[in-house]
Write a protein that holds these residues in place. Structure first.
Motif, mmCIF file in Angstrom:
data_model
loop_
_atom_site.group_PDB
_atom_site.id
_atom_site.type_symbol
_atom_site.label_atom_id
_atom_site.label_comp_id
_atom_site.label_asym_id
_atom_site.label_seq_id
_atom_site.Cartn_x
_atom_site.Cartn_y
_atom_site.Cartn_z
ATOM 1 N N GLU A 164 143.559 -1.631 -34.604
ATOM 2 C CA GLU A 164 143.985 -0.236 -34.512
ATOM 3 C C GLU A 164 142.879 0.631 -33.930
ATOM 4 O O GLU A 164 141.695 0.401 -34.156
ATOM 5 C CB GLU A 164 144.347 0.265 -35.906
ATOM 6 C CG GLU A 164 144.994 1.637 -35.912
ATOM 7 C CD GLU A 164 146.306 1.672 -35.150
ATOM 8 O OE1 GLU A 164 146.266 1.960 -33.929
ATOM 9 O OE2 GLU A 164 147.358 1.417 -35.758
ATOM 10 N N HIS A 165 143.286 1.644 -33.170
ATOM 11 C CA HIS A 165 142.302 2.550 -32.576
ATOM 12 C C HIS A 165 142.989 3.814 -32.064
ATOM 13 O O HIS A 165 144.192 3.838 -31.852
ATOM 14 C CB HIS A 165 141.558 1.870 -31.421
ATOM 15 C CG HIS A 165 142.457 1.354 -30.331
ATOM 16 N ND1 HIS A 165 143.171 0.184 -30.448
ATOM 17 C CD2 HIS A 165 142.753 1.845 -29.102
ATOM 18 C CE1 HIS A 165 143.858 -0.030 -29.348
ATOM 19 N NE2 HIS A 165 143.631 0.969 -28.522
ATOM 20 N N PHE A 166 142.169 4.849 -31.878
ATOM 21 C CA PHE A 166 142.653 6.054 -31.198
ATOM 22 C C PHE A 166 141.569 6.530 -30.241
ATOM 23 O O PHE A 166 140.403 6.124 -30.334
ATOM 24 C CB PHE A 166 143.070 7.144 -32.185
ATOM 25 C CG PHE A 166 142.000 7.634 -33.119
ATOM 26 C CD1 PHE A 166 141.195 8.718 -32.798
ATOM 27 C CD2 PHE A 166 141.810 7.022 -34.357
ATOM 28 C CE1 PHE A 166 140.224 9.189 -33.669
ATOM 29 C CE2 PHE A 166 140.844 7.484 -35.249
ATOM 30 C CZ PHE A 166 140.054 8.560 -34.906
ATOM 31 N N HIS A 167 141.965 7.346 -29.288
ATOM 32 C CA HIS A 167 141.086 7.773 -28.208
ATOM 33 C C HIS A 167 140.600 9.203 -28.430
ATOM 34 O O HIS A 167 141.352 10.057 -28.908
ATOM 35 C CB HIS A 167 141.826 7.716 -26.866
ATOM 36 C CG HIS A 167 142.276 6.344 -26.488
ATOM 37 N ND1 HIS A 167 141.657 5.600 -25.505
ATOM 38 C CD2 HIS A 167 143.294 5.575 -26.954
ATOM 39 C CE1 HIS A 167 142.278 4.436 -25.387
ATOM 40 N NE2 HIS A 167 143.279 4.393 -26.248
ATOM 41 N N VAL A 168 139.352 9.446 -28.042
ATOM 42 C CA VAL A 168 138.771 10.792 -28.081
ATOM 43 C C VAL A 168 138.133 11.057 -26.725
ATOM 44 O O VAL A 168 137.383 10.213 -26.213
ATOM 45 C CB VAL A 168 137.707 10.933 -29.188
ATOM 46 C CG1 VAL A 168 137.074 12.328 -29.144
ATOM 47 C CG2 VAL A 168 138.313 10.674 -30.555
ATOM 48 N N MET A 169 138.450 12.200 -26.129
ATOM 49 C CA MET A 169 137.835 12.588 -24.863
ATOM 50 C C MET A 169 137.074 13.888 -25.054
ATOM 51 O O MET A 169 137.574 14.829 -25.687
ATOM 52 C CB MET A 169 138.890 12.741 -23.774
ATOM 53 C CG MET A 169 139.561 11.440 -23.375
ATOM 54 S SD MET A 169 140.722 11.689 -22.010
ATOM 55 C CE MET A 169 141.323 10.011 -21.787
ATOM 56 N N LEU A 170 135.863 13.918 -24.514
ATOM 57 C CA LEU A 170 134.983 15.076 -24.644
ATOM 58 C C LEU A 170 134.635 15.584 -23.253
ATOM 59 O O LEU A 170 134.254 14.794 -22.374
ATOM 60 C CB LEU A 170 133.687 14.687 -25.365
ATOM 61 C CG LEU A 170 133.821 13.876 -26.661
ATOM 62 C CD1 LEU A 170 132.432 13.460 -27.148
ATOM 63 C CD2 LEU A 170 134.561 14.660 -27.720
ATOM 64 N N PHE A 171 134.741 16.880 -23.053
ATOM 65 C CA PHE A 171 134.394 17.431 -21.747
ATOM 66 C C PHE A 171 132.935 17.857 -21.703
ATOM 67 O O PHE A 171 132.503 18.746 -22.441
ATOM 68 C CB PHE A 171 135.286 18.618 -21.397
ATOM 69 C CG PHE A 171 134.988 19.176 -20.021
ATOM 70 C CD1 PHE A 171 135.369 18.480 -18.887
ATOM 71 C CD2 PHE A 171 134.302 20.366 -19.877
ATOM 72 C CE1 PHE A 171 135.073 18.976 -17.621
ATOM 73 C CE2 PHE A 171 134.001 20.869 -18.623
ATOM 74 C CZ PHE A 171 134.391 20.165 -17.486
ATOM 75 N N ASP A 172 132.182 17.180 -20.863
ATOM 76 C CA ASP A 172 130.782 17.512 -20.582
ATOM 77 C C ASP A 172 129.936 17.673 -21.852
ATOM 78 O O ASP A 172 129.226 18.667 -22.023
ATOM 79 C CB ASP A 172 130.716 18.806 -19.761
ATOM 80 C CG ASP A 172 129.392 18.942 -19.014
ATOM 81 O OD1 ASP A 172 128.729 17.913 -18.795
ATOM 82 O OD2 ASP A 172 129.034 20.080 -18.649
ATOM 83 N N PRO A 173 129.975 16.669 -22.747
ATOM 84 C CA PRO A 173 129.163 16.761 -23.966
ATOM 85 C C PRO A 173 127.696 16.460 -23.685
ATOM 86 O O PRO A 173 127.348 15.905 -22.638
ATOM 87 C CB PRO A 173 129.768 15.664 -24.848
ATOM 88 C CG PRO A 173 130.185 14.618 -23.856
ATOM 89 C CD PRO A 173 130.705 15.393 -22.667
ATOM 90 N N GLU A 174 126.838 16.809 -24.623
ATOM 91 C CA GLU A 174 125.422 16.473 -24.496
ATOM 92 C C GLU A 174 125.250 14.965 -24.602
ATOM 93 O O GLU A 174 125.819 14.321 -25.489
ATOM 94 C CB GLU A 174 124.611 17.173 -25.584
ATOM 95 C CG GLU A 174 124.612 18.691 -25.482
ATOM 96 C CD GLU A 174 123.799 19.328 -26.582
ATOM 97 O OE1 GLU A 174 123.182 18.584 -27.385
ATOM 98 O OE2 GLU A 174 123.783 20.575 -26.665
#
Length: 240
Positions: free
Chosen positions: A204-214
């Motif tokens: 099982e898994h889920f996705h996380v997207m981050l815009f221009d993180p450090e």
């Protein structure tokens, strides 16, 4: 828009030779791409597209797809899709399945099987691991695509494939505490693929997207993880 390609691929080039140096062209389709001939016209269309013609999906587009629950509209850069399929075939040959490679090599959970009877859920950080997406989608290069793998199933409604309200709330809490608190709500989205879209069904898994993180924050939450695609492109072999 991408810059014009000074060496465009001739229209008659078979899809499996697009984005491949002429010296590596083959008369017949490689086994790892034959699925696209008859059963997957969408992938065939992507593989037929020169990388120079591909337009990466923007952050507003990513937000829209997540908001509308359309993970099926994400896609990879054509050459990355080819590489992904090629290495999935190699992983199956070496490990027996992509799932076993993920569990043993990427997650380090051992035994080729995940214990689905763990207690605590996302309350216990030992029950999940955050890694780079090994084969990220063809999105704006400023977007970091992570995967949160769990040792337990995320409860869903079988009729709709949607998360139950309780499971959704639990994930939302972890995403808020781990990512939104650092990056800001406007720079974080998360989603769980439909069951039919999952490339790794058994874990099982889920996705996380981050815009221009450090970059340091990303290193911190992933333990310095490097996407498998990057290792492959740097010449590392399967299993190393």
């Amino acid at each position: 828009m991408p810059a014009p390609n000074p060496n465009p691929t001739p229209p008659s080039t078979p899809f499996w030779n697009v984005n491949v140096p002429p010296s590596a062209h083959t008369e017949t389709c490689p086994g790892f791409l034959t699925y696209a001939i008859d059963t997957n016209p969408r992938d065939r269309a992507i593989l037929s597209t020169p990388d120079s013609d591909y337009i990466r999906q923007s952050w507003p587009r990513v937000q829209q797809l997540v908001r509308e629950n359309r993970p099926d509209l994400f896609q990879r850069v054509p050459s990355d899709l080819r590489l992904y399929k090629e290495y999935c075939a190699k992983l199956v040959e070496e490990f027996g399945s992509v799932m076993r490679f993920v569990v043993e090599e990427r997650l380090g959970w051992g035994g080729g099987k995940v214990d689905l009877e763990v207690e605590g859920g996302l309350e216990d950080p030992a029950n999940y691991k955050i890694l780079q997406n090994d084969w990220p989608y063809g999105i704006d290069s400023r977007i970091v695509h992570l995967v949160v793998w769990t040792k337990f199933p995320l409860l869903t409604n079988p009729a709709t494939e949607d998360l139950t309200p309780e499971a959704h709330a639990e994930i939302e809490r972890v995403v808020d505490e781990t990512f939104v608190a650092k990056c800001g709500r406007e720079k974080v989205v998360w989603f769980r693929n439909w069951t039919s879209l999952k490339s790794i069904q058994a874990v099982e898994h889920f996705h996380v997207m981050l815009f221009d993180p450090e970059a340091e924050f990303v290193r911190e939450v992933t333990g310095g993880d490097v996407a498998f695609a990057e290792k492959v492109k740097q010449g590392d072999t399967v299993g190393e």
